[in-house]
Structures are given as structure tokens and as C-alpha cells.
Scaffold this active site. Structure first.
Site, PDB file in Angstrom:
ATOM      1  N   GLY A 149       0.801  -1.304   0.075  1.00 53.61           N
ATOM      2  CA  GLY A 149       0.027   0.026  -0.117  1.00 53.61           C
ATOM      3  C   GLY A 149       0.836   1.222  -0.023  1.00 53.61           C
ATOM      4  O   GLY A 149       2.085   1.271  -0.411  1.00 53.61           O
ATOM      5  N   LEU A 188       0.358   3.865  -2.117  1.00 51.48           N
ATOM      6  CA  LEU A 188       1.045   3.819  -3.497  1.00 51.48           C
ATOM      7  C   LEU A 188       1.183   4.894  -4.144  1.00 51.48           C
ATOM      8  O   LEU A 188       0.915   6.038  -3.791  1.00 51.48           O
ATOM      9  CB  LEU A 188      -0.345   3.203  -4.120  1.00 51.48           C
ATOM     10  CG  LEU A 188      -0.971   1.671  -3.699  1.00 51.48           C
ATOM     11  CD1 LEU A 188      -2.131   1.448  -4.483  1.00 51.48           C
ATOM     12  CD2 LEU A 188       0.075   0.973  -3.813  1.00 51.48           C
ATOM     13  N   HIS A 213       4.267   2.217  -8.093  1.00 52.09           N
ATOM     14  CA  HIS A 213       3.312   0.957  -7.887  1.00 52.09           C
ATOM     15  C   HIS A 213       2.372   1.057  -9.138  1.00 52.09           C
ATOM     16  O   HIS A 213       2.041   0.190  -9.888  1.00 52.09           O
ATOM     17  CB  HIS A 213       2.359   1.001  -6.848  1.00 52.09           C
ATOM     18  CG  HIS A 213       3.168   0.966  -5.534  1.00 52.09           C
ATOM     19  ND1 HIS A 213       3.450   1.927  -4.515  1.00 52.09           N
ATOM     20  CD2 HIS A 213       3.566  -0.188  -4.689  1.00 52.09           C
ATOM     21  CE1 HIS A 213       3.798   1.416  -3.436  1.00 52.09           C
ATOM     22  NE2 HIS A 213       4.372   0.409  -3.614  1.00 52.09           N
ATOM     23  N   SER A 234       9.756   5.372  -3.411  1.00 49.28           N
ATOM     24  CA  SER A 234       9.499   4.406  -2.435  1.00 49.28           C
ATOM     25  C   SER A 234       8.426   4.837  -1.231  1.00 49.28           C
ATOM     26  O   SER A 234       8.582   6.333  -1.034  1.00 49.28           O
ATOM     27  CB  SER A 234      10.889   4.076  -1.915  1.00 49.28           C
ATOM     28  OG  SER A 234      10.568   3.541  -0.498  1.00 49.28           O
TER      29      SER A 234
END
Lengths: 275, 275
Positions: free
Chosen positions: B27, B29, B33, B181
Site C-alpha cells: 500500500g 501507493l 506501484h 518508495s
């Protein structure tokens, strides 16, 4: 009935079938295996049996090399009871490179048989997980004779949410009580005559528990001593709960398990008892 | 888009779809992602994303409790790019009892990040195997930013013959080079300004290798020292082959990997080089 030797053949066969039930074996099939397979046939229209003597689950000095490989006779038996396919890969086919990733089971895998066969259940769990991924069955059948193995496979399937229902098949016995096992073929006539004593000792404990006896240590010791007197080397006689923890005074359903050797042949067996 | 919180909801959703592609995430995101998810969308008609901060892969003293949990914002982003379902189980749902069976990866899992995060890759491999069994995707997408993780997942899938194709997605970077990240959110403005230096040092090594330099130890040391001088604590800067073994003079394709901390925030990155 198809005999599939490669992963590619297995995949090509698998896509042609919807729900499949699966019985993993090491071959050298006897009535015990055939009972598991008949159970599988009751649960799904299509049955596949694997025959693979898995080197990962044999320790150094164990009977990997002498374990009987009888594919032709096995195939005849399986054809006669009407299964759909045999998956019989070579070691090189199933492990094209040495296995690097393993299933590590919990401490249960280091007790009972695991204490005498270090790494055995890791090897079993790993090959079963791999076979499950390859075969993708809806149900898989394992025998209660290997009760610790059954418990570990059930635990693995639960912990990894593997979408497979595990069905347990009853132990099939010779008329004198000896549990059928491929390793029985290693017994000399004299040893074969002694072999039912393991089951007899387990059923004695079963009877004692049902009669209200609760001195587990003494019951285990009596059974061990009786076997040792006959020339057995006893690995263990253990009174456990159904999760294979050592039984305590609250336990009301017991698994009584034994492993013992007649010369180089190691036999295992178990019975259940309920108060 | 469905948000599935339980295994039962997931199974009910899953049986309604044929081929599914899967992107497991923790998660919070970001565009990294979303790039993986767009890649998944190219490979299968139905995409499911899992959001689960997996306690098994965090060590004592790591950032499990402070790891950002932003399900509402994540769901909005996923809905906007048109995926089919989110699987967002609670810890109790995914681990109704403490996990007992683990995937044990090979020695690779104890090098690089594994040397600094004992048990991390065992936890990753275990949860990914479990999610694979639950979701049963045809393909799954992982990011190259976590290259050691990607390598371990690929190895696990190969060794267990898991019937899933693993697709690797490119690292997405901020305009200054910093790999996206979730942990970047922990950086103070000062740290954020320093953060691209990790990537810069890796690309310096990349350039040097492409220019013919082969003194790996010196290249690694120079990069570490440059970062340390800026206030980083360097876990490792490593020049490896594509299997993540230490590079030797025969290596002609390199992975250059780094992990370093700015105060309590640990960043990782990697780049590839080819002679």
C-alpha cells in the site's frame, strides 16, 4: 490411462481436465495405496497418481537407493482400477537443478519420526508443495499410516492457504495386523513373523487408555521393552494428542505412534484411542 | 472495483474471473506501484492488487508500526486507473493463527539486504507464496527496485513450479533520480535533498564499469565513502552478477545495488550495467 514422465506432458494433460484428485506416492503400490486411490475416485471424476521416490526426504544412510522402483507393475495395478494418469517424473525432471527453496515446517517436524530422520519432513513438505503446484488438484489423499506426515501436510496447506482439500485414508493391514508398507518387502520371513508386534503393542496401549490407564510413560516403556525383548530397535513409542503434542491428563483423544526397526528395516504405525 | 477484506470475499470474487493478474503491495501507493499495475493490465484482462503490510517480513526495531497505511487514498488511485479488485486483509485475516510453515530461501536471502534484515526474505517469500495460493493469478508483477526480492520470488516460483509468470517492472524515479518508495515519505526536507546521492553513486559505478573499470572493491569503497561523507550510514554498495553473486572478472552484466540510511530511513536502489 496416460503415463506422464515430464512436466510438459503433465501440463498438456492437466489443461484437458477440470477437477482433478491426486494421490502422491513413491510407487511399489500395495493395497494400502489402492485404498487411497479408490477414496480419491469417490471425490473427483479424474484421478492422477504420482510415483516419485523423492531424494529430498531421505537422509544419509537411509534406504533411498534400495527403495523399490516397480513402475511397470504399479502401472498395471493402476490401469486395472481405472485411474486417468500417472505422473512419474525422473529426479532430473522434477529437480532440473538442486532444490534451493524449501518448506520449513514447525517443531513438530523434529519430533517422533523427525527426531530420527532429520530433514525428512522438510523434504516431504517441499516435494508435496511442488507436486501440488504442478498437478493443481482440487483434492489430495494421504494415508493415516504416515500420520505425522498427514498432520504436517494439513498444516502446510492451512498455513499457505493452498486451495486443496486434504483427505485422509485409513491404514490397510494384513490379516495379522501389520500395516501395509512398501518397506515390508525388505523383511526376511523371520522378521515378517515378528512385524505385527508393533501394531499389537500400540493396540495394547489403546486398550489400556480406553480402560482408564493414564500413566503414559509406563505404557510407552512397557511397549518398548516388549519389542526390544523380541529383537526390535525401538525409535519411539509415543502417546500424543491428535495434534501430536505429548498427551497430558486433559487429553481425551490420543494418537499412539510407534517406529521401530527389525535389522535395517524401519517400520512405523499408529492407532487412535478415545476415552 | 471491489475491495475485498476477507479470504471468503476473495474466493467469491476469484471464481467469477478466469485469468487474473496480480500486483502484491504494502500500500501507500505511488507512481512506481501504478506503473507495475499498468504493466499487469497489459498482461491480463483482470487485475487485482493486494495491500498488506506483512509483519513477517519486518524485523524487531524495523518500521512495521510506522509503515504508512493509507487504504482510502490507495483505493482512490486504484479506482482511477481501473483495476478490478483490491485484496486488503487484516493481519488476523491473513494469519488467523501465527504462521508455522515458512519458505526458506537459499543463502542469497542472507546477503545484501538479507544480511541487514535477518528473516526478511523468508517473510517475503512466505507471504507471497500464501498470496499466490489465495489469489491464483496467471501472472504477477514485481518491481525491479526490490531486485533481490524479485530474484528470490523468481527462484521460489521456479523451484516450486508455481504456475505463475513473474513480470518485472522498471523502477520509477523522481526527476532528480531518487527511486520512488513509500519510505521516501519518512525523509525530512534536508534528507530528501540528499537522497538522490544513492542513485548517483550507483550510476557512477555503472559508468565506470561500462568504461572498463574492474576494481570492484575500489568502486564500492569510493561510493560508500562518498555517501558516508554526506552523512549516510551505508549498509552496502555491491557489484554483483545478475544472479546477485559477487561479480568476478568474467562478469559482463552487472547489478549494482545499494542500501543506505539517512537517520532512521533506509533506502535501497539498484542499476544494471552491461559491458
Amino acid at each position: 490411462m496416460k503415463i506422464l514422465h515430464t512436466v510438459a506432458e503433465l501440463h498438456a494433460w492437466r489443461v484437458q481436465h477440470d477437477q482433478v484428485s491426486f494421490v502422491p506416492t513413491m510407487g511399489n503400490l500395495h493395497e494400502g495405496h489402492l485404498a487411497l486411490i479408490k477414496l480419491a475416485q469417490q471425490h473427483a471424476p479424474t484421478v492422477i497418481v504420482s510415483i516419485f521416490v523423492n531424494p529430498l526426504q531421505f537422509g544419509a544412510g537411509e534406504d533411498y537407493t534400495r527403495y523399490p522402483r516397480t513402475l511397470e507393475a504399479d502401472a498395471a495395478k493402476l490401469s486395472a482400477i481405472g485411474i486417468d494418469a500417472i505422473f512419474a517424473p525422473s529426479v532430473e525432471e522434477l529437480y532440473p537443478q538442486p532444490q534451493r527453496y524449501f518448506i520449513t515446517p514447525p517443531a513438530l517436524a523434529n519430533t517422533l519420526c523427525g527426531a530420527y530422520r532429520p530433514g525428512h519432513f522438510e523434504g516431504v513438505a517441499t516435494v508435496v508443495m511442488k507436486l501440488f503446484q504442478l498437478v493443481q488438484p482440487t483434492i489430495a489423499v494421504f494415508g493415516k499410516k504416515d500420520y505425522q506426515q498427514l498432520t504436517i501436510i494439513r498444516g502446510m496447506v492451512e498455513d499457505f492457504a493452498v486451495p486443496i482439500t486434504i483427505i485422509a485414508g485409513e491404514t490397510i493391514r494384513a490379516t495379522d495386523g501389520l500395516a501395509l508398507s512398501s518397506r515390508n518387502g525388505f523383511l526376511s520371513p523371520t522378521e515378517r513373523a515378528l512385524a505385527p508386534a508393533l501394531y499389537q503393542q500400540l493396540t495394547r496401549i489403546q486398550q489400556a487408555l480406553q480402560d482408564g490407564e493414564r500413566d503414559y510413560a509406563q505404557l510407552q516403556l512397557n511397549a518398548s521393552n516388549a519389542l526390544i525383548k523380541q529383537g526390535w530397535q525401538v525409535d519411539y513409542i509415543a502417546i500424543c494428542d491428535t495434534q501430536l503434542n505429548p498427551a497430558n491428563l486433559e487429553t481425551s483423544s490420543w494418537m499412539i505412534l510407534g517406529a521401530a526397526r527389525l535389522e535395517t528395516t524401519r517400520l512405523i504405525d499408529n492407532v487412535m484411542a478415545t476415552s
